[in-house]
Every structure is written in C-alpha cells, then in structure tokens.
Design an enzyme around this catalytic site. Structure first.
Site, mmCIF file in Angstrom:
data_model
loop_
_atom_site.group_PDB
_atom_site.id
_atom_site.type_symbol
_atom_site.label_atom_id
_atom_site.label_comp_id
_atom_site.label_asym_id
_atom_site.label_seq_id
_atom_site.Cartn_x
_atom_site.Cartn_y
_atom_site.Cartn_z
ATOM 1 N N SER A 50 0.806 -1.232 0.000
ATOM 2 C CA SER A 50 0.000 0.000 0.000
ATOM 3 C C SER A 50 0.838 1.281 0.000
ATOM 4 O O SER A 50 0.526 2.203 -0.768
ATOM 5 C CB SER A 50 -0.980 -0.007 1.166
ATOM 6 N N THR A 62 -7.519 -2.455 7.124
ATOM 7 C CA THR A 62 -7.513 -3.852 6.712
ATOM 8 C C THR A 62 -7.774 -4.748 7.919
ATOM 9 O O THR A 62 -8.076 -4.264 9.007
ATOM 10 C CB THR A 62 -6.203 -4.208 5.947
ATOM 11 N N LYS A 118 -11.928 -4.003 9.701
ATOM 12 C CA LYS A 118 -12.860 -3.495 8.682
ATOM 13 C C LYS A 118 -14.289 -3.297 9.206
ATOM 14 O O LYS A 118 -15.033 -2.468 8.697
ATOM 15 C CB LYS A 118 -12.878 -4.429 7.464
ATOM 16 N N ASN A 121 -13.036 0.039 4.260
ATOM 17 C CA ASN A 121 -11.580 -0.048 4.062
ATOM 18 C C ASN A 121 -10.957 1.329 3.840
ATOM 19 O O ASN A 121 -9.750 1.436 3.700
ATOM 20 C CB ASN A 121 -11.225 -0.997 2.902
ATOM 21 N N GLY A 124 -15.709 -15.813 2.682
ATOM 22 C CA GLY A 124 -15.186 -14.868 3.666
ATOM 23 C C GLY A 124 -15.575 -13.449 3.295
ATOM 24 O O GLY A 124 -16.503 -13.226 2.510
ATOM 25 N N LYS A 131 -21.226 -20.093 6.575
ATOM 26 C CA LYS A 131 -20.956 -18.707 6.151
ATOM 27 C C LYS A 131 -21.578 -18.454 4.770
ATOM 28 O O LYS A 131 -22.147 -17.389 4.522
ATOM 29 C CB LYS A 131 -19.438 -18.462 6.078
HETATM 30 P P1 NAP Z 1 -11.367 -14.555 4.851
HETATM 31 O O1 NAP Z 1 -12.460 -13.654 5.298
HETATM 32 O O2 NAP Z 1 -10.433 -15.138 5.841
HETATM 33 O O3 NAP Z 1 -12.040 -15.751 3.988
HETATM 34 C C1 NAP Z 1 -11.274 -16.795 3.464
HETATM 35 C C2 NAP Z 1 -12.179 -17.782 2.777
HETATM 36 O O4 NAP Z 1 -11.345 -18.765 2.147
HETATM 37 C C3 NAP Z 1 -13.118 -18.544 3.703
HETATM 38 O O5 NAP Z 1 -14.332 -18.759 3.041
HETATM 39 C C4 NAP Z 1 -12.381 -19.868 3.913
HETATM 40 O O6 NAP Z 1 -13.242 -20.968 4.166
HETATM 41 C C5 NAP Z 1 -11.777 -20.070 2.553
HETATM 42 N N1 NAP Z 1 -10.641 -20.969 2.595
HETATM 43 C C6 NAP Z 1 -9.478 -20.815 3.269
HETATM 44 N N2 NAP Z 1 -8.672 -21.880 3.066
HETATM 45 C C7 NAP Z 1 -9.355 -22.732 2.246
HETATM 46 C C8 NAP Z 1 -9.061 -23.996 1.668
HETATM 47 N N3 NAP Z 1 -7.888 -24.611 1.899
HETATM 48 N N4 NAP Z 1 -9.999 -24.580 0.873
HETATM 49 C C9 NAP Z 1 -11.172 -23.967 0.632
HETATM 50 N N5 NAP Z 1 -11.507 -22.755 1.153
HETATM 51 C C10 NAP Z 1 -10.613 -22.157 1.944
HETATM 52 O O7 NAP Z 1 -10.406 -13.802 3.782
HETATM 53 P P2 NAP Z 1 -10.776 -12.596 2.795
HETATM 54 O O8 NAP Z 1 -10.490 -11.308 3.453
HETATM 55 O O9 NAP Z 1 -12.117 -12.841 2.224
HETATM 56 O O10 NAP Z 1 -9.636 -12.771 1.680
HETATM 57 C C11 NAP Z 1 -9.618 -13.886 0.805
HETATM 58 C C12 NAP Z 1 -8.480 -13.732 -0.185
HETATM 59 O O11 NAP Z 1 -8.650 -12.535 -0.950
HETATM 60 C C13 NAP Z 1 -7.091 -13.604 0.459
HETATM 61 O O12 NAP Z 1 -6.163 -14.318 -0.297
HETATM 62 C C14 NAP Z 1 -6.786 -12.131 0.387
HETATM 63 O O13 NAP Z 1 -5.401 -11.864 0.312
HETATM 64 C C15 NAP Z 1 -7.467 -11.747 -0.927
HETATM 65 N N6 NAP Z 1 -7.859 -10.338 -0.991
HETATM 66 C C16 NAP Z 1 -7.371 -9.584 -2.017
HETATM 67 C C17 NAP Z 1 -7.712 -8.261 -2.119
HETATM 68 C C18 NAP Z 1 -7.172 -7.434 -3.279
HETATM 69 O O14 NAP Z 1 -7.259 -6.207 -3.252
HETATM 70 N N7 NAP Z 1 -6.654 -8.059 -4.283
HETATM 71 C C19 NAP Z 1 -8.565 -7.656 -1.171
HETATM 72 C C20 NAP Z 1 -9.051 -8.461 -0.129
HETATM 73 C C21 NAP Z 1 -8.684 -9.809 -0.043
HETATM 74 P P3 NAP Z 1 -13.501 -21.605 5.642
HETATM 75 O O15 NAP Z 1 -14.553 -20.745 6.266
HETATM 76 O O16 NAP Z 1 -13.932 -22.961 5.323
HETATM 77 O O17 NAP Z 1 -12.184 -21.530 6.374
#
Ligand code: NAP
Length: 274
Positions: free
Chosen positions: A16, A59, A63, A84, A123, A151
């Site tokens: 960032s 972040t 949030k 955010n 998520g 969820k």
């Molecule tokens: P989060 O709230 O922690 O949600 C993660 C999700 O992934 C949950 O549904 C979790 O399921 C699932 N998951 C984790 N490990 C898994 C596996 N081995 N198999 C299947 N499902 C799995 O995270 P988030 O904030 O939504 O972020 C998710 C991703 O998006 C991250 O990689 C983050 O870096 C990326 N992201 C990118 C940006 C961008 O600007 N590019 C912005 C935000 C986030 P369970 O409930 O079953 O654990």
C-alpha cells in the site's frame, strides 16, 4: 504535508505505501502514507490519533470494528458492513473501495460481470464479490469446503433479504458446470503455497474468464490453468491498485486516467518481483 496511513494487525509487508506514493506523484500531492499497526483491543483508544490523519485505509481485523468511530457510511460500506477507507475531513465517513477496485479491475482486464459467476470462498471478500455480482444481475454460485457452508448460507440469506435475489451454494468438489466467470476469494494458491489451486484445470478449462483476488504470486496455479486454457484472466493486483486510487479520489477529490493506473499496476508488479 498531508498524512495518510493503513491500519491493521498484524501488517507485515504491505504494497500500500508504494502504491499510494505512486498515486500521490501523479497529482503532485505532498503527502506521506504510513503503516500503523493497531491491536484489536486498542482500536477505540486510537480514535483521536486516527482523526488527526487526513484519511486512512483499513484492513484485517478492523474493517468492521472501525465503523464504531465513523459518523456516516457510504452506500456500499453500509451494504457490506465493511469499511476499508475513512475520510476524516468534515463528517468522519467510512467507505468501501474494495468493491470499486474489483469492478475497475474486471473492466481493465475486459472481463464482463454477467451470466453465471462462480465464487470460491465465503469470507469477507467473497461476500463483497457475491453482492456486486448479484447487483450486476449475474447468477451467483458460492463454492465452499465443508467448514464454509454456514458462512455461505448466511451470505445467501443476506442477499435474498437485501437484494431479493437467489444465489446458490455448492461444495467445491461438486463443481462440474462451466461458468462465465470463476473467482477465487480464498487464500488457496497464495505464496508460499503456490502449488495449490482451489479448482482443477478440468474445472476451469471451459469457463469464460478467471479472476483471482490473490496478487502474490502474480500468476497463481489457478491463473496458469486459465492461461493454458486460453481464457481471459486477472490477478488481484489491479483490484489493489484501483481500490487505492478510489480512496485517493475520496480523500483528495482527484481523478485518475486508466492509462496512468495501468502504468502503476505494471510498476507495482515490478516492485513485487524484486
Ligand atoms: P477470509 O475472510 O479469511 O475468507 C477466506 C475464505 O477462504 C473462507 O471462506 C475460507 O473458508 C476459505 N478458505 C481458506 N482456506 C481454504 C481452503 N484450503 N480450501 C477452501 N476454502 C478455503 O479472507 P478474505 O479477506 O475474504 O480474503 C480472501 C483472499 O482474498 C485472500 O487471499 C486475500 O489476500 C485476498 N484479498 C485480495 C484483495 C485485493 O485487493 N486483491 C482484497 C481483499 C482480499 P472456511 O470458512 O472454510 O475456512
């Protein structure tokens, strides 16, 4: 000099400051952008310090908690119950620019948000992708592992209640259909586990396009499948850059040209690869 920052905990390495400094340069803004680690139990006692900034990004894990120190929310922040970006000038207002980042990133990659959309994960970011896809009129399916079913069902119920739209929930292992757009909203495939992929080549090869929210690595295993199958794809880096650009539009009243943002996306890629 104007003062901005990113709050979160823990913060570790973040792109960032690099992205915001590049964006400041485009409009000749004299500003600094700092990383500010705030433990969850210290968030409310940090409110006065935060109000002295000209604006800040938020972040994980703040949030939702940050909403307590805002006086107003933008329409999208209200819809997603996630903030955010905070503007401190005048009424302290919480915004969600992740959603604008997502839409602008798809646009940059010439990927349409319509038809059938498969979102892997349930998520925070999957929830936003699901709302935006439903708002765009797409038919949305959330694909989750066993632990994510509750969820996913909660997101389904919320979209039904707030948008009066039905979405579908499936197990990741049961994905056999073709979708116009497949989105990875899980950390599966993120460095250092770069050999993992949330879907197999067979599951994605007949789909229309793939968007992966991950940007480290720039090409996840999932995106390498999209490349092999010769379908459009985008990583999460342009979403990250665009959400920062929209935050600066809010804080500073500036605007950005698509070509300038594309150049910053390339510069950020180069920085990530160092
Ligand atoms: P989060 O709230 O922690 O949600 C993660 C999700 O992934 C949950 O549904 C979790 O399921 C699932 N998951 C984790 N490990 C898994 C596996 N081995 N198999 C299947 N499902 C799995 O995270 P988030 O904030 O939504 O972020 C998710 C991703 O998006 C991250 O990689 C983050 O870096 C990326 N992201 C990118 C940006 C961008 O600007 N590019 C912005 C935000 C986030 P369970 O409930 O079953 O654990």
């Amino acid at each position: 000099m104007k003062k901005f920052g990113l709050i979160g905990y823990p913060l570790g390495h973040s792109m960032s400051p690099f992205i915001h400094n590049e964006l400041f340069k485009l409009n000749n803004i004299d500003a600094e952008y700092k990383l500010i680690e705030i433990a969850p139990e210290k968030l409310l006692s940090s409110a006065d310090m935060l109000k002295e900034l000209d604006g800040f990004n938020v972040t994980i894990p703040h949030k939702t908690g940050i909403i307590q120190i805002t006086q107003a929310l933008s329409e999208k922040a209200e819809l997603f119950k996630a903030v955010n970006t905070v503007k401190t000038e005048g009424i302290i207002t919480g915004f969600n620019t992740d959603c604008h980042g997502f839409l602008r990133a798809l646009d940059t990659a010439d990927i349409a948000l319509n038809g059938s959309v498969l979102i892997c994960g349930a998520g925070g970011v999957a929830r936003m992708f699901a709302f935006e896809s439903a708002l765009a009129g797409a038919t949305v399916t959330l694909a989750v592992r066993q632990t994510g079913i509750d969820k996913a069902l909660a997101i389904k119920a919320e979209i039904k209640q707030r948008l009066n739209t039905d979405i579908f929930v499936k197990a990741l292992d049961d994905i056999t259909d073709c979708y116009d757009l497949v989105i990875n909203a899980t950390p599966v495939g993120m460095s250092p586990n770069t050999n993992d992929s949330i879907l197999t080549l067979n599951q994605v090869k007949s789909c229309g396009a793939v968007f992966d929210a991950i940007y480290n690595p720039l090409e996840t295993k999932l995106l390498s499948y999209a490349r092999q199958a010769n379908i459009k794809y985008s990583n999460g880096l342009s979403m990250l850059v665009w959400q920062a650009a929209v935050a600066q539009e809010i804080w500073l009243g500036v605007s950005f040209e698509n070509d300038d943002i594309k150049r910053i996306i390339i510069k950020t890629q180069e920085e990530l690869m160092k």
